[in-house]
Motif scaffolding. Structure first.
Motif, PDB file in Angstrom:
ATOM      1  N   LYS A 143      19.807  55.627  30.827  1.00 32.63           N
ATOM      2  CA  LYS A 143      20.745  55.332  31.613  1.00 32.63           C
ATOM      3  C   LYS A 143      20.362  54.314  32.156  1.00 32.63           C
ATOM      4  CE  LYS A 143      18.716  57.398  35.471  1.00 32.63           C
ATOM      5  NZ  LYS A 143      17.710  58.820  35.491  1.00 32.63           N
ATOM      6  N   THR A 144      19.491  53.647  32.352  1.00 32.96           N
ATOM      7  CA  THR A 144      19.792  51.891  32.288  1.00 32.96           C
ATOM      8  C   THR A 144      21.072  51.681  31.291  1.00 32.96           C
ATOM      9  OG1 THR A 144      16.854  52.507  32.885  1.00 32.96           O
ATOM     10  CG2 THR A 144      18.250  49.861  32.762  1.00 32.96           C
ATOM     11  N   ARG A 145      20.840  51.972  29.968  1.00 31.68           N
ATOM     12  CA  ARG A 145      21.679  51.222  29.524  1.00 31.68           C
ATOM     13  C   ARG A 145      23.273  51.340  29.747  1.00 31.68           C
ATOM     14  NH1 ARG A 145      20.715  46.640  29.018  1.00 31.68           N
ATOM     15  NH2 ARG A 145      20.172  45.716  27.555  1.00 31.68           N
ATOM     16  N   GLU A 146      23.795  52.721  30.194  1.00 25.66           N
ATOM     17  CA  GLU A 146      24.681  53.175  30.258  1.00 25.66           C
ATOM     18  C   GLU A 146      24.952  52.583  32.022  1.00 25.66           C
ATOM     19  OE1 GLU A 146      28.003  55.086  30.257  1.00 25.66           O
ATOM     20  OE2 GLU A 146      26.511  54.484  28.634  1.00 25.66           O
ATOM     21  N   TRP A 147      24.227  52.648  32.369  1.00 27.16           N
ATOM     22  CA  TRP A 147      24.951  51.322  34.412  1.00 27.16           C
ATOM     23  C   TRP A 147      25.492  50.436  34.051  1.00 27.16           C
ATOM     24  CZ3 TRP A 147      21.739  47.571  36.047  1.00 27.16           C
ATOM     25  CH2 TRP A 147      22.115  46.847  37.456  1.00 27.16           C
ATOM     26  N   HIS A 148      24.337  49.286  32.979  1.00 28.35           N
ATOM     27  CA  HIS A 148      24.836  48.090  32.776  1.00 28.35           C
ATOM     28  C   HIS A 148      25.937  48.190  31.931  1.00 28.35           C
ATOM     29  CE1 HIS A 148      23.854  43.871  32.023  1.00 28.35           C
ATOM     30  NE2 HIS A 148      23.831  43.918  30.770  1.00 28.35           N
ATOM     31  N   ARG A 149      26.267  49.373  30.530  1.00 26.43           N
ATOM     32  CA  ARG A 149      26.896  48.853  30.243  1.00 26.43           C
ATOM     33  C   ARG A 149      28.756  48.976  31.168  1.00 26.43           C
ATOM     34  NH1 ARG A 149      26.106  52.993  26.986  1.00 26.43           N
ATOM     35  NH2 ARG A 149      24.442  51.815  25.512  1.00 26.43           N
ATOM     36  N   LYS A 150      28.995  50.187  32.139  1.00 21.46           N
ATOM     37  CA  LYS A 150      29.446  50.322  33.465  1.00 21.46           C
ATOM     38  C   LYS A 150      30.167  49.242  33.807  1.00 21.46           C
ATOM     39  CE  LYS A 150      28.728  55.157  33.957  1.00 21.46           C
ATOM     40  NZ  LYS A 150      28.296  56.190  35.071  1.00 21.46           N
ATOM     41  N   ASP A 151      28.742  48.725  34.383  1.00 23.77           N
ATOM     42  CA  ASP A 151      28.219  46.533  34.964  1.00 23.77           C
ATOM     43  C   ASP A 151      29.259  45.919  34.600  1.00 23.77           C
ATOM     44  OD1 ASP A 151      28.396  45.780  37.842  1.00 23.77           O
ATOM     45  OD2 ASP A 151      26.329  45.132  36.831  1.00 23.77           O
ATOM     46  N   VAL A 152      29.400  45.821  32.965  1.00 23.28           N
ATOM     47  CA  VAL A 152      30.315  44.735  32.633  1.00 23.28           C
ATOM     48  C   VAL A 152      31.322  45.108  32.447  1.00 23.28           C
ATOM     49  CG1 VAL A 152      29.823  44.125  30.270  1.00 23.28           C
ATOM     50  CG2 VAL A 152      28.026  43.769  31.356  1.00 23.28           C
ATOM     51  N   GLU A 153      31.674  46.421  32.398  1.00 25.79           N
ATOM     52  CA  GLU A 153      33.282  47.272  32.264  1.00 25.79           C
ATOM     53  C   GLU A 153      33.335  46.091  33.247  1.00 25.79           C
ATOM     54  OE1 GLU A 153      33.478  50.649  29.945  1.00 25.79           O
ATOM     55  OE2 GLU A 153      32.613  50.576  28.504  1.00 25.79           O
ATOM     56  N   LYS A 154      32.845  46.963  34.523  1.00 24.78           N
ATOM     57  CA  LYS A 154      33.717  46.242  35.951  1.00 24.78           C
ATOM     58  C   LYS A 154      34.163  45.187  36.396  1.00 24.78           C
ATOM     59  CE  LYS A 154      32.027  50.557  38.073  1.00 24.78           C
ATOM     60  NZ  LYS A 154      30.749  50.867  39.734  1.00 24.78           N
ATOM     61  N   LYS A 155      32.865  44.083  35.579  1.00 29.07           N
ATOM     62  CA  LYS A 155      33.076  42.739  35.440  1.00 29.07           C
ATOM     63  C   LYS A 155      34.243  41.973  35.214  1.00 29.07           C
ATOM     64  CE  LYS A 155      28.889  41.539  37.236  1.00 29.07           C
ATOM     65  NZ  LYS A 155      27.204  40.775  36.669  1.00 29.07           N
ATOM     66  N   LYS A 156      34.843  43.122  33.475  1.00 31.74           N
ATOM     67  CA  LYS A 156      36.043  42.686  32.777  1.00 31.74           C
ATOM     68  C   LYS A 156      37.569  43.371  33.668  1.00 31.74           C
ATOM     69  CE  LYS A 156      33.296  42.522  28.446  1.00 31.74           C
ATOM     70  NZ  LYS A 156      33.233  43.310  26.456  1.00 31.74           N
ATOM     71  N   VAL A 157      37.071  43.645  33.591  1.00 27.89           N
ATOM     72  CA  VAL A 157      38.549  44.620  34.690  1.00 27.89           C
ATOM     73  C   VAL A 157      38.393  43.847  35.666  1.00 27.89           C
ATOM     74  CG1 VAL A 157      39.544  46.188  36.303  1.00 27.89           C
ATOM     75  CG2 VAL A 157      38.240  47.027  33.551  1.00 27.89           C
ATOM     76  N   ALA A 158      37.456  43.453  36.612  1.00 25.84           N
ATOM     77  CA  ALA A 158      38.047  42.428  37.516  1.00 25.84           C
ATOM     78  C   ALA A 158      38.765  41.253  37.554  1.00 25.84           C
ATOM     79  CB  ALA A 158      37.125  42.153  38.031  1.00 25.84           C
ATOM     80  N   ALA A 159      37.909  40.301  35.902  1.00 22.21           N
ATOM     81  CA  ALA A 159      38.345  39.233  35.481  1.00 22.21           C
ATOM     82  C   ALA A 159      39.510  39.487  34.742  1.00 22.21           C
ATOM     83  CB  ALA A 159      36.717  38.702  34.010  1.00 22.21           C
ATOM     84  N   ALA A 160      39.957  40.187  34.396  1.00 22.84           N
ATOM     85  CA  ALA A 160      40.780  40.246  33.894  1.00 22.84           C
ATOM     86  C   ALA A 160      42.407  40.796  34.608  1.00 22.84           C
ATOM     87  CB  ALA A 160      41.634  41.415  32.793  1.00 22.84           C
ATOM     88  N   ALA A 161      41.851  41.368  35.912  1.00 25.11           N
ATOM     89  CA  ALA A 161      42.655  41.100  37.379  1.00 25.11           C
ATOM     90  C   ALA A 161      42.829  39.522  37.680  1.00 25.11           C
ATOM     91  CB  ALA A 161      41.971  42.497  38.054  1.00 25.11           C
ATOM     92  N   ALA A 162      41.739  39.176  38.297  1.00 26.68           N
ATOM     93  CA  ALA A 162      42.057  37.618  38.947  1.00 26.68           C
ATOM     94  C   ALA A 162      42.948  37.092  37.913  1.00 26.68           C
ATOM     95  CB  ALA A 162      40.587  37.434  38.828  1.00 26.68           C
ATOM     96  N   ALA A 163      42.795  37.202  36.174  1.00 31.23           N
ATOM     97  CA  ALA A 163      43.182  36.496  35.634  1.00 31.23           C
ATOM     98  C   ALA A 163      45.101  36.728  35.981  1.00 31.23           C
ATOM     99  CB  ALA A 163      42.884  36.510  34.366  1.00 31.23           C
ATOM    100  N   ALA A 164      45.001  37.969  35.974  1.00 31.65           N
ATOM    101  CA  ALA A 164      46.910  38.374  35.405  1.00 31.65           C
ATOM    102  C   ALA A 164      47.474  37.615  37.081  1.00 31.65           C
ATOM    103  CB  ALA A 164      46.842  39.780  36.132  1.00 31.65           C
ATOM    104  N   ALA A 165      46.387  38.063  38.368  1.00 35.57           N
ATOM    105  CA  ALA A 165      47.467  37.634  39.791  1.00 35.57           C
ATOM    106  C   ALA A 165      47.388  36.207  39.136  1.00 35.57           C
ATOM    107  CB  ALA A 165      45.997  37.912  40.489  1.00 35.57           C
ATOM    108  N   GLY A 166      46.631  35.396  38.889  1.00 34.15           N
ATOM    109  CA  GLY A 166      46.624  34.214  38.935  1.00 34.15           C
ATOM    110  C   GLY A 166      47.604  33.120  38.066  1.00 34.15           C
TER     111      GLY A 166
END
Length: 117
Positions: A88-111
């Motif tokens: 459960k802890t690892r699943e939460w961590h994986r979801k958190d990492v995926e959210k950060k990747k998506v946010a970074a990709a969106a920020a890069a696309a906006a830039g």
């Protein structure tokens, strides 16, 4: 809060770790409440590389000590922590990492869109 975590020893590129019970606010190599074992990643024999006091770890977990992520991995691999909790802890961590990747990709696309205009 009391944590079960690793304390680093050894020299440059020859790390050696002790599994310790510490207050959460103390620094990594700071004052220890109790030492529960050690981990030597350079040891070729895995049995010699990890020595832990299982009875004391169970005691500290029963009174509410929280393991760090790395310590949780070691405890789960040695059967001292419920695998469900670990997954459960690892699943939460994986979801958190995926959210950060998506946010970074969106920020890069906006830039990139702003640079073209």
């Amino acid at each position: 809060m009391v944590r079960i975590r690793f304390k680093r020893f050894g020299r440059h590129k020859r790390a050696f770790f002790r599994l310790c019970v510490m207050d959460q606010r103390t620094r990594r190599d700071g004052r220890v409440i109790e030492e529960l074992g050690f981990y030597d990643p350079m040891e070729k024999d895995a049995a010699k590389g990890l020595q832990i006091k299982t009875d004391r770890i169970k005691h500290w977990l029963s009174v509410g000590a929280q393991p760090s992520e790395t310590a949780m991995d070691f405890l789960a691999k040695n059967g001292l922590v419920e695998t469900k909790d670990w997954e459960k802890t690892r699943e939460w961590h994986r979801k958190d990492v995926e959210k950060k990747k998506v946010a970074a990709a969106a920020a890069a696309a906006a830039g990139e869109g702003e640079k073209k205009e």
